[in-house]
Scaffold this motif. Sequence first.
Motif, PDB file in Angstrom:
ATOM      1  N   MET A 146      12.181  53.087  -0.223  1.00 50.58           N
ATOM      2  CA  MET A 146      12.173  51.636  -0.178  1.00 50.58           C
ATOM      3  C   MET A 146      12.076  51.085  -1.605  1.00 50.58           C
ATOM      4  O   MET A 146      11.292  51.593  -2.423  1.00 50.58           O
ATOM      5  N   ASN A 147      12.867  50.076  -1.889  1.00 54.86           N
ATOM      6  CA  ASN A 147      12.871  49.470  -3.221  1.00 54.86           C
ATOM      7  C   ASN A 147      11.575  48.685  -3.429  1.00 54.86           C
ATOM      8  O   ASN A 147      11.294  47.713  -2.733  1.00 54.86           O
ATOM      9  N   ALA A 148      10.778  49.097  -4.435  1.00 55.63           N
ATOM     10  CA  ALA A 148       9.488  48.454  -4.677  1.00 55.63           C
ATOM     11  C   ALA A 148       9.645  46.990  -5.069  1.00 55.63           C
ATOM     12  O   ALA A 148       8.781  46.160  -4.760  1.00 55.63           O
ATOM     13  N   ALA A 149      10.761  46.661  -5.729  1.00 54.92           N
ATOM     14  CA  ALA A 149      10.970  45.273  -6.157  1.00 54.92           C
ATOM     15  C   ALA A 149      11.028  44.343  -4.953  1.00 54.92           C
ATOM     16  O   ALA A 149      10.563  43.182  -5.021  1.00 54.92           O
ATOM     17  N   ILE A 150      11.593  44.810  -3.841  1.00 55.16           N
ATOM     18  CA  ILE A 150      11.652  43.996  -2.624  1.00 55.16           C
ATOM     19  C   ILE A 150      10.249  43.701  -2.119  1.00 55.16           C
ATOM     20  O   ILE A 150       9.914  42.575  -1.751  1.00 55.16           O
ATOM     21  N   GLY A 151       9.411  44.745  -2.112  1.00 51.76           N
ATOM     22  CA  GLY A 151       8.043  44.557  -1.666  1.00 51.76           C
ATOM     23  C   GLY A 151       7.285  43.571  -2.524  1.00 51.76           C
ATOM     24  O   GLY A 151       6.596  42.668  -2.017  1.00 51.76           O
ATOM     25  N   TYR A 152       7.398  43.730  -3.847  1.00 50.27           N
ATOM     26  CA  TYR A 152       6.726  42.805  -4.766  1.00 50.27           C
ATOM     27  C   TYR A 152       7.186  41.358  -4.527  1.00 50.27           C
ATOM     28  O   TYR A 152       6.377  40.432  -4.440  1.00 50.27           O
ATOM     29  N   ALA A 153       8.506  41.176  -4.435  1.00 47.69           N
ATOM     30  CA  ALA A 153       9.057  39.822  -4.296  1.00 47.69           C
ATOM     31  C   ALA A 153       8.584  39.164  -3.000  1.00 47.69           C
ATOM     32  O   ALA A 153       8.188  37.986  -2.993  1.00 47.69           O
ATOM     33  N   ALA A 154       8.602  39.917  -1.893  1.00 45.87           N
ATOM     34  CA  ALA A 154       8.205  39.345  -0.603  1.00 45.87           C
ATOM     35  C   ALA A 154       6.727  38.975  -0.596  1.00 45.87           C
ATOM     36  O   ALA A 154       6.344  37.884  -0.145  1.00 45.87           O
ATOM     37  N   ILE A 155       5.889  39.870  -1.099  1.00 47.83           N
ATOM     38  CA  ILE A 155       4.441  39.621  -1.088  1.00 47.83           C
ATOM     39  C   ILE A 155       4.084  38.451  -1.995  1.00 47.83           C
ATOM     40  O   ILE A 155       3.297  37.561  -1.627  1.00 47.83           O
ATOM     41  N   ILE A 156       4.671  38.414  -3.180  1.00 48.39           N
ATOM     42  CA  ILE A 156       4.379  37.329  -4.111  1.00 48.39           C
ATOM     43  C   ILE A 156       4.848  35.991  -3.545  1.00 48.39           C
ATOM     44  O   ILE A 156       4.164  34.967  -3.657  1.00 48.39           O
ATOM     45  N   ALA A 157       6.027  35.983  -2.906  1.00 53.16           N
ATOM     46  CA  ALA A 157       6.557  34.738  -2.342  1.00 53.16           C
ATOM     47  C   ALA A 157       5.624  34.180  -1.276  1.00 53.16           C
ATOM     48  O   ALA A 157       5.336  32.971  -1.248  1.00 53.16           O
ATOM     49  N   VAL A 158       5.139  35.050  -0.370  1.00 54.71           N
ATOM     50  CA  VAL A 158       4.234  34.580   0.687  1.00 54.71           C
ATOM     51  C   VAL A 158       2.913  34.110   0.100  1.00 54.71           C
ATOM     52  O   VAL A 158       2.364  33.078   0.506  1.00 54.71           O
ATOM     53  N   ALA A 159       2.396  34.863  -0.859  1.00 55.20           N
ATOM     54  CA  ALA A 159       1.117  34.490  -1.472  1.00 55.20           C
ATOM     55  C   ALA A 159       1.218  33.133  -2.166  1.00 55.20           C
ATOM     56  O   ALA A 159       0.342  32.273  -2.011  1.00 55.20           O
ATOM     57  N   VAL A 160       2.284  32.920  -2.911  1.00 55.37           N
ATOM     58  CA  VAL A 160       2.453  31.658  -3.632  1.00 55.37           C
ATOM     59  C   VAL A 160       2.646  30.500  -2.654  1.00 55.37           C
ATOM     60  O   VAL A 160       2.026  29.430  -2.795  1.00 55.37           O
ATOM     61  N   ALA A 161       3.499  30.706  -1.629  1.00 56.30           N
ATOM     62  CA  ALA A 161       3.732  29.640  -0.646  1.00 56.30           C
ATOM     63  C   ALA A 161       2.445  29.282   0.085  1.00 56.30           C
ATOM     64  O   ALA A 161       2.135  28.097   0.284  1.00 56.30           O
ATOM     65  N   SER A 162       1.668  30.295   0.488  1.00 52.77           N
ATOM     66  CA  SER A 162       0.415  30.037   1.196  1.00 52.77           C
ATOM     67  C   SER A 162      -0.573  29.287   0.308  1.00 52.77           C
ATOM     68  O   SER A 162      -1.251  28.350   0.749  1.00 52.77           O
ATOM     69  N   ALA A 163      -0.652  29.700  -0.952  1.00 50.87           N
ATOM     70  CA  ALA A 163      -1.575  29.041  -1.872  1.00 50.87           C
ATOM     71  C   ALA A 163      -1.172  27.585  -2.108  1.00 50.87           C
ATOM     72  O   ALA A 163      -2.024  26.681  -2.106  1.00 50.87           O
ATOM     73  N   LEU A 164       0.125  27.338  -2.282  1.00 50.75           N
ATOM     74  CA  LEU A 164       0.583  25.972  -2.530  1.00 50.75           C
ATOM     75  C   LEU A 164       0.318  25.069  -1.328  1.00 50.75           C
ATOM     76  O   LEU A 164      -0.144  23.927  -1.472  1.00 50.75           O
ATOM     77  N   ILE A 165       0.619  25.578  -0.132  1.00 52.49           N
ATOM     78  CA  ILE A 165       0.375  24.783   1.070  1.00 52.49           C
ATOM     79  C   ILE A 165      -1.117  24.547   1.244  1.00 52.49           C
ATOM     80  O   ILE A 165      -1.560  23.450   1.598  1.00 52.49           O
ATOM     81  N   GLY A 166      -1.911  25.577   0.979  1.00 56.37           N
ATOM     82  CA  GLY A 166      -3.352  25.438   1.104  1.00 56.37           C
ATOM     83  C   GLY A 166      -3.922  24.424   0.136  1.00 56.37           C
ATOM     84  O   GLY A 166      -4.761  23.586   0.505  1.00 56.37           O
TER      85      GLY A 166
END
Length: 489
Positions: free
Chosen positions: A1-21
């Motif tokens: 599995m491409n690690a870059a995909i994992g990093y991008a997905a996790i960071i995107a969710v974390a940032v979106a959740s933090a901004l909405i929060g």
Amino acid sequence: MNAAIGYAAIIAVAVASALIGFYGLRVSRTTSDFYVASRTVRPWWNASAIGGEYLSAASFLGVAGLILLTGTGGVWFPIGYTAGYLMLLLFVAAPLRRSGAYTIPDFTEARLDSVAVRRVTSLLVIIVGWFYIVPQLQGAALTVRITTGLPSWAGSVAVAVLVAAVVAAGGMRSITFVQAFQFWLKLTALAVPVVAVLLVLGGGTTEAALSPAEAFPPSAGPGGLDWYRTVSLMVALLLGTLGLPHVLVRFYTNPDGPAARRTTVIVLGLLSVFYLFPTAFGLLGRAFAPDLAVPGEADALILVLPDRLVPGPLGQVLTALVIAGAFAAFLSTSSGLVVSLAGVISQDLLGGSVRGFRVAALVSSLVPLAVALATESSGLAGSVGLVFAFTASTLCPVLLLGIWWRGLTARGAISGMLTGAVLSGAAILGGPVIGAWLPAVRPFLEQPAAWTVPLAVAVTVLVSRGDHRAVPRGTDAFLRRLHVPEDAR
């Protein structure tokens, strides 16, 4: 599995959740905002938020992994998770909202006019909440390790820190926005890959690794299940839902009792749709990825299967979507639990202020993090199932009897809760040792709810009967408040 995909997905969710929060922080001003969102959350919005926090690591990853390991017998878990909300609709939702309480301990103290009952209830709520958070952090550890190659502890720490920050900043008002967003993300993250995989398989380009008879033998279906384990599991899931603190606190955020009922009906529909997709993942994995059926690793099925069955860039996009949904599951459930725990701890120990809520949110995140780092996951669905058994044996009986039986007393409630806690706790913690020594009793310890719940209820009723003179004087007025609609009053 491409690690870059994992990093991008996790960071995107974390940032979106933090901004909405942090957006929600702008409208979190009062103590009521932090504890119950000022009781202004409308049914559709509240139902989405409930779906966000209820659909945990066990639902997103664990159900598919369990079906991969055990066959169609694992379908009992989503059935039980969904049916538990029907029990909420019938017996708890509207009366609990009419009680006017902020937390479960608030309710038990008001119903029984007893500080001692409140203290026991608070302790059990904290235990349930902490042990429910642990599987979420372990699921995050598994996801981060498989998708990025980072050590497992990094996933647990990331979720705990982000949840603590968002909850402490904005409380219930803020978390409501975040969890509603995370529910629809989780649903999309499962539905789109399942449809894509089915379309690819419909083209006939991929052969199943096992024939249907091998993938789904009769022994792996409901007919091959031990009847006691099945009944006990359903008792735990149906009744355990009624005592989950992060679920019950949501009903305090509705404007009134009818809104609480409408919220529950909508949640039933959302859960029924959602569970179609992890079930489909499990069945597909059983046929096309039987090599993943390894205890402790089967929970990663949803993370691995899209890239294996859908070739090229599309498979990588689907994998990123699934990773994002999984991380949202850990964040949303942990957030709901931390909110409910922070409300209890701050009111009982820290004066019930906004500052006390924020301190309690940090404590509520750090303790389960320490437990998660010190232990290993034994299967997400199984771990959560045991928490349901404990909750069904402790908080559920006193909640149901407090709403529907006039004769409940403080001594009866305390005796029943302690009985359920001791019996189910001993079965869960001591079961492996006792089961190795006495194999005949192993099924009764692995799934204890079928006997711990009736015993807890019996003790509660018998002690209350013997203490009938201690029924609080205001019981009749309190019960009328619970059961008479607001407009009729």
